[in-house]
Enzyme design. Structure first.
Site, PDB file in Angstrom:
ATOM      1  N   ASP A   1       0.817  -1.216   0.000  1.00 47.70           N
ATOM      2  CA  ASP A   1       0.000   0.000   0.000  1.00 47.70           C
ATOM      3  C   ASP A   1       0.857   1.274   0.000  1.00 47.70           C
ATOM      4  O   ASP A   1       1.695   1.466   0.874  1.00 47.70           O
ATOM      5  CB  ASP A   1      -0.859  -0.062   1.281  1.00 47.70           C
ATOM      6  CG  ASP A   1      -1.767   1.138   1.487  1.00 47.70           C
ATOM      7  OD1 ASP A   1      -1.904   1.962   0.578  1.00 47.70           O
ATOM      8  OD2 ASP A   1      -2.358   1.213   2.591  1.00 47.70           O
TER       9      ASP A   1
ATOM     10  N   HIS B   1      -3.969   4.501   6.583  1.00 46.66           N
ATOM     11  CA  HIS B   1      -2.844   4.032   5.767  1.00 46.66           C
ATOM     12  C   HIS B   1      -1.504   4.355   6.427  1.00 46.66           C
ATOM     13  O   HIS B   1      -1.352   5.362   7.116  1.00 46.66           O
ATOM     14  CB  HIS B   1      -2.901   4.661   4.376  1.00 46.66           C
ATOM     15  CG  HIS B   1      -4.155   4.305   3.635  1.00 46.66           C
ATOM     16  ND1 HIS B   1      -4.262   3.153   2.897  1.00 46.66           N
ATOM     17  CD2 HIS B   1      -5.351   4.925   3.550  1.00 46.66           C
ATOM     18  CE1 HIS B   1      -5.475   3.087   2.371  1.00 46.66           C
ATOM     19  NE2 HIS B   1      -6.163   4.154   2.748  1.00 46.66           N
TER      20      HIS B   1
END
Lengths: 559, 559
Positions: free
Chosen positions: A198, A371
């Site tokens: 990610d 994130h």
């Protein structure tokens, strides 16, 4: 990037990103080995400003449809729209088994119900290992802004692959289930051939704060407040909703839920046991009027300022059950997704105008990202120690920044594969390189029931129509004489307010008639020629008078 | 807010904001006393997402036009578009004298030339006092992100007014001309009745950094770099351009200028002496190919990612003279204006993809704001010590936050006037309060040559057309029989790609024909009735088949 030359007869493991590279959204990755294909995630993205009228954008499934016999199943890392949103469209083409954790599949189930589709849903628990064709997939608990997220360790004939899914490193997650670092370290020691990770927050330094920090801010706001409190957040963030409810209970407040998706997710999460709410805490949103302000919390959708959301309607006095009033405390527990800054600001302004106290992430620690930032990415790289690395989930700037982080940690630049959707990475024992072929990986636009039927020509027309509207010139032509027997009439939409511009419209009509007369005088009678002559003449006239370029559409009817 | 009751025969000084409240942009304030009106600034704003096809938005001048004999002149605080951009449109209505500093009027002059208008431009120097009707206006040097900005102390029969213009407090401005704090303190001691002050950054804590900090970052980037350096910034920020040029000279680099507005402003600033460039430093953008990378800096427009700007064209390989190549250093010396985040990101991605090193405000101190943050606002309030305060220049959230700052400093809430455009604040000796009347202050939309001729109906049509396009049903009707003698035909734009959807279009045609036959069978022959029947039937059919709602336009021609 280098093409991997292979010995004849060698079958590589192919890694094919179909979405999520050079974009935020529609994450989807395909793994292929000989006659087996497995899929990781199948998300949607939202249309950009130029995609007029488009509802959502999904990945291009044509490679999978072409190889439908090979596709053995799909595994989902978590239940966010950018990872599961395109599943109904995939299932309409390929009814393959779907693997995911309980909350993820619960959300998928709701989605399939809406589309009237059945799906073969297989619930797995984090930690479990499953086989999808030739691929052995170990699922590992990870932390993200939705409960029940997993990352994947995939045993393939070429070696071990690791896919982070979306993640952050939260040492104190609300559900008490942190990432299993020991398991990650074990994988690293075993040797990982390729990691996909990610990249969303790769440009941000430091660490993403724990979800717990939001809880602390919430407590500080609740403590001593006598006001009614409204909190808007992402419906899928079940942990945050739990934390809000816990705080409400702590301060003796009832909780009402508002907004369709919030109600749906809360009901699902209660049913599946992800939300724990004491009895007599929840109240119907329609029955909040009689509850004293200081004993009420309303959890609502609309944290992105979506114009039709519950919060936006409350702010516009357009909500049946709830009106914003002076003294209300409204918390936006979110950050604007890029592109939504203005709609969020509009809602904040309206709430302030109604006399509410508005608390948003610019002025308080009331939201944390889901994130990983730079330091967290470094930790994952250092644990997994992959030989090759493909940054995923992000625009080019994010992928590149993530690549730089890997390089700074010592990975050779050649081993970092910044790819495009549709490119194919071939993996053989200890080696990775680009395949010569690419697979189709366009952005497929969904408009209403139409999937992919709106293309560039339609979009260009919508754009042109939106800029200056359109003028239709209509006339009937006698087929025996070739002469006009009715009209020309002029009709416009979205051009000018006709009632106040009669002179202009009359002049335009005269310009058309004059031009047609000239055509006839010149002996020009073919329709295409007449139409073009009228179009050009009117276009020039309108531009000269108004400096605008509406779409001009001559229509001739033969009678 | 309270209405100010006045003794009969008392003439108040009226303060009327015509723009800049509850919005960012189109700043304009009107002061009126008996038979004299003076104007402060006359800016434009940019259309929001719902204003399809609109070029710019300007203030409503109708109150001024109605009182044209009273209007004695306009004074400009500085040369940014949101303060001068609507002047050509004002001058077309009222050819009044314009007062401003040299750079400001230079920029206005360029603008008037483009519009082919003459203006009565009167240059003033900061520090100078002028009379505009009954108003005595003292101009005072202030610091902002454009050179030659001023704030205003205005002597009126009701008392002294102070208007900050746009400002920040820069103790070390590039031109060495800081704010005259002593003069501000003098005004404060004399007693200011009303202050109007810039609220743009009122939500930001602390201080805005000095323009000098950008210079330091620039030096650090230039030092030791062997790359070609491209820097995009706002063309009006002459100080920053000067600083870039100084840094280029320091490191032995030539400078080329790219982009129409950058070339225009640089030429103007050189001519007026605001930019000082040693000989042989500037080179033509077309002649940069032969200059070694490490000896070249290109200053360009496009820092907001504007698709047609020089930088965007370079990033898309669409610029005649400059191609981005691997190793280039590209600096975006700016922050995205709210709403431009995505276009900026698009350009950053493209530059990275071309192999450039991109430096932007997220990752380096390469831009500072031109507006005062909370601590600076406190300083101005403490120096001026006004009795009444009207926050200006900002959305409601900014105005309100600025009001809170004033309240925290001890100003009574009743003395803080958060107003709307068009409301009138009456000032009499030592008192301020709302007048009963309001003046028109709508947002006037400019589309091409049309000013105000696009209203809500036209915008709604453009929006509908942009979402699902349009379907035209056209038929000719025999006037003697009332029956259709040609058609119905169906034509669409922006709906579906017709070639791939022939079945749908043929079915639609059949639906229309069938409905018309039924109308005739029922004896319905009036046109409005026929049109509505066709429209409803087709609308339902299309929605059922596609879940879309194109604009449907039946056109019947009588022959």
């Amino acid at each position: 990037m280098k093409i991997l030359e292979m010995n004849k007869g060698t079958s590589p493991v192919k890694v094919i990103p179909l979405g999520g590279l050079n974009e935020i959204g529609k994450n989807m990755t395909v793994l292929e080995y000989k006659n087996d294909i497995m899929i990781i995630d199948c998300g949607l993205s939202f249309p950009d400003d130029e995609m007029f009228g488009i509802d959502i954008v999904i990945p291009d499934f044509s490679y999978l449809i072409k190889n439908r016999e090979k596709v053995k199943g799909i595994i989902l890392t978590h239940g966010h729209e950018d990872h599961i949103g395109a599943i109904p469209y995939l299932l309409k083409e390929l009814n393959i088994p779907i693997y995911g954790t309980r909350l993820t599949l619960g959300l998928v189930g709701n989605k399939l119900k809406e589309h009237g589709i059945d799906g073969k849903l297989h619930t797995i628990k984090a930690g479990q290992t499953i086989k999808i064709g030739e691929f052995k997939v170990e699922t590992i608990r990870t932390t993200h802004s939705i409960a029940d997220a997993i990352c994947l360790a995939i045993d393939t004939p070429a070696g071990l692959l690791f896919h982070t899914g979306d993640f952050k490193i939260d040492y104190t997650p609300v559900d008490g289930e942190p990432i299993d670092f020991r398991r990650l370290a074990d994988l690293g020691n075993r040797g990982v051939l390729l990691m996909m990770a990610d990249s969303t927050n790769s440009e941000r330094k430091g660490y993403t704060a724990s979800e717990r920090t939001v809880g602390i801010t919430l407590e500080n706001i609740f403590r001593g407040s006598e006001a009614r409190i409204l909190i808007a957040t992402f419906s899928s963030n079940v942990h945050r909703v739990q934390r809000i409810i816990d705080t409400a209970v702590m301060f003796g407040r009832k909780v009402a839920i508002s907004g369709r998706s919030m109600v749906n997710v809360v009901n699902l999460a209660i049913e599946l046991g992800y939300l724990k709410i004491p009895q007599n805490v929840l109240v119907e949103i329609n029955k909040t009027k009689n509850i004293p302000d200081k004993e009420l919390v309303i959890i609502t959708t609309g944290s992105q300022g979506e114009p039709m959301s519950a919060l936006a309607r409350m702010a516009s006095s357009d909500h049946k059950a709830v009106q914003i009033k002076r003294g209300d405390v409204v918390i936006l527990s979110s950050s604007p997704v890029p592109g939504n800054e203005k709609t969020v600001s509009n809602v904040v302004n309206k709430l302030f105008e109604k006399g509410a106290e508005v608390i948003y992430s610019d002025i308080a620690d009331i939201h944390v990202s889901g994130h990983a930032c730079e330091e967290e990415l470094k930790l994952i790289h250092s644990l997994i120690k992959p030989k090759y690395f493909m940054p995923v989930h992000g625009e080019y700037r994010h992928l590149r920044q993530h690549a730089m982080i890997a390089e700074h940690l010592g990975m050779p630049a050649d081993n970092i594969k910044i790819m495009r959707n549709g490119q194919v990475l071939n993996l053989v024992k200890d080696k990775a390189g680009l395949a010569k072929e690419e697979v189709p990986a366009s952005a497929v636009m969904v408009d209403g029931l139409g999937v992919g039927d709106v293309g560039n020509i339609v979009l260009r027309d919508r754009k042109l129509l939106s800029e200056s509207g359109l003028i239709i010139v209509v006339a009937a032509i006698d087929k025996s004489t070739g002469m006009i027997c009715s009209g020309p009439d002029i009709i416009s939409r979205g051009f000018v307010y006709v009632r106040e511009n009669e002179d202009l419209m009359n002049s335009a009509k005269l310009v058309v008639s004059t031009r047609l007369d000239k055509c006839y005088a010149d002996g020009l009678k073919d329709w295409a020629g007449l139409k073009n002559a009228v179009k050009d003449e009117l276009k020039n006239f309108i531009f000269e008078k108004t400096k605008r370029s509406p779409v001009i559409l001559p229509i001739f009817l033969e009678v």
